[in-house]
Design an enzyme around this catalytic site. Structure first.
Site, PDB file in Angstrom:
ATOM      1  N   GLU A  40     -43.853 -56.894 -95.003  1.00  0.00           N
ATOM      2  CA  GLU A  40     -43.778 -56.889 -96.468  1.00  0.00           C
ATOM      3  C   GLU A  40     -44.391 -58.500 -96.613  1.00  0.00           C
ATOM      4  OE1 GLU A  40     -42.571 -55.667-100.501  1.00  0.00           O
ATOM      5  OE2 GLU A  40     -42.257 -54.564 -98.649  1.00  0.00           O
ATOM      6  N   ASP A  69     -45.874 -49.172-102.970  1.00  0.00           N
ATOM      7  CA  ASP A  69     -45.179 -50.518-103.486  1.00  0.00           C
ATOM      8  C   ASP A  69     -45.104 -50.408-104.815  1.00  0.00           C
ATOM      9  OD1 ASP A  69     -46.608 -51.337-100.782  1.00  0.00           O
ATOM     10  OD2 ASP A  69     -45.017 -52.778-101.212  1.00  0.00           O
ATOM     11  N   GLY A 142     -31.868 -48.820-107.871  1.00  0.00           N
ATOM     12  CA  GLY A 142     -32.810 -49.656-108.276  1.00  0.00           C
ATOM     13  C   GLY A 142     -32.876 -49.947-109.974  1.00  0.00           C
ATOM     14  N   LYS A 162     -37.503 -37.429-114.680  1.00  0.00           N
ATOM     15  CA  LYS A 162     -38.276 -38.678-114.355  1.00  0.00           C
ATOM     16  C   LYS A 162     -39.432 -38.412-113.515  1.00  0.00           C
ATOM     17  CE  LYS A 162     -38.102 -42.786-111.306  1.00  0.00           C
ATOM     18  NZ  LYS A 162     -36.990 -43.386-110.274  1.00  0.00           N
TER      19      LYS A 162
END
Ligand code: IMP
Length: 182
Positions: A40, A69, A142, A162
């Protein structure tokens, strides 16, 4: 008709994989999983981070892979945390983000799905507009408890559907259209 079984999602995040698997299954694509930490790089460009990560995944496993990402971009913070979303979540978390905000709560979630095999390296981007809630709501991973997508009253963490509208869904839909016809 179902295609493949040879497409692998490489990530250190089980939540992302489970959502991606569920979404791609709805398009007739089976998705394997290799749990792995990938390179990363530090960059202000999510695209650049995404391309490097996918190349790293392919060079490790030598199989067609996709990587993902994401970034949460908050308008009143000039797009912050954006490419630094993971670091910000680990350090100040959802409460820290809520403490930074006042009236303008507009934000967007961005997903970049990147496919890499021996000859192809290609990214599929999508964004989902929304707002940051005033407090955490629902149980989710998250930023799910603080992100309310546009035209909804619920945070991602409070929603049952979702996977039918998320930034991940939108990017994977673009990817599927390409993958099933390539
Ligand atoms: P990364 O792509 O793993 O660097 O994601 C950036 C940050 O956004 C991480 O903290 C993720 O947990 C978070 N994130 C990415 N996608 C989602 C999502 O769908 N819901 C909630 N948080 C997410």
């Amino acid at each position: 008709m179902q295609k493949s079984f040879d497409l692998i999602f490489v990530s250190s995040n089980d939540h992302k994989y489970l959502e991606a698997k569920n979404i791609l299954e709805s398009f007739g694509i089976k998705l394997g999983f290799l749990k792995s930490d990938l390179e990363e790089i530090q960059s202000s460009s999510l695209e650049e981070i995404a391309l490097r990560k996918a190349k790293d995944a392919f060079s490790k496993f030598k199989k067609p892979v996709i990587t993902e990402d994401d970034g949460l971009f908050i308008n009143s913070l000039g797009g912050f945390p954006g490419p630094y979303s993971s670091y910000v979540f680990k350090t100040i978390g959802n409460d820290g983000v809520l403490n930074l905000l006042r009236n303008n709560r507009k934000a967007k979630f961005v997903s970049i799905i990147t496919y890499c095999d021996k000859t192809i390296l290609q990214s599929f981007n999508a964004k989902l507009d929304g707002i940051i809630s005033k407090s955490q709501k629902g149980k989710g991973w998250g930023y799910d408890p603080i992100f309310i997508p546009k035209n909804s009253k619920k945070t991602f963490a409070e929603m049952d559907d979702k996977n039918k509208l998320s930034h991940r869904y939108k990017a994977l839909k673009k990817f599927s259209n390409w993958y099933l016809h390539k």
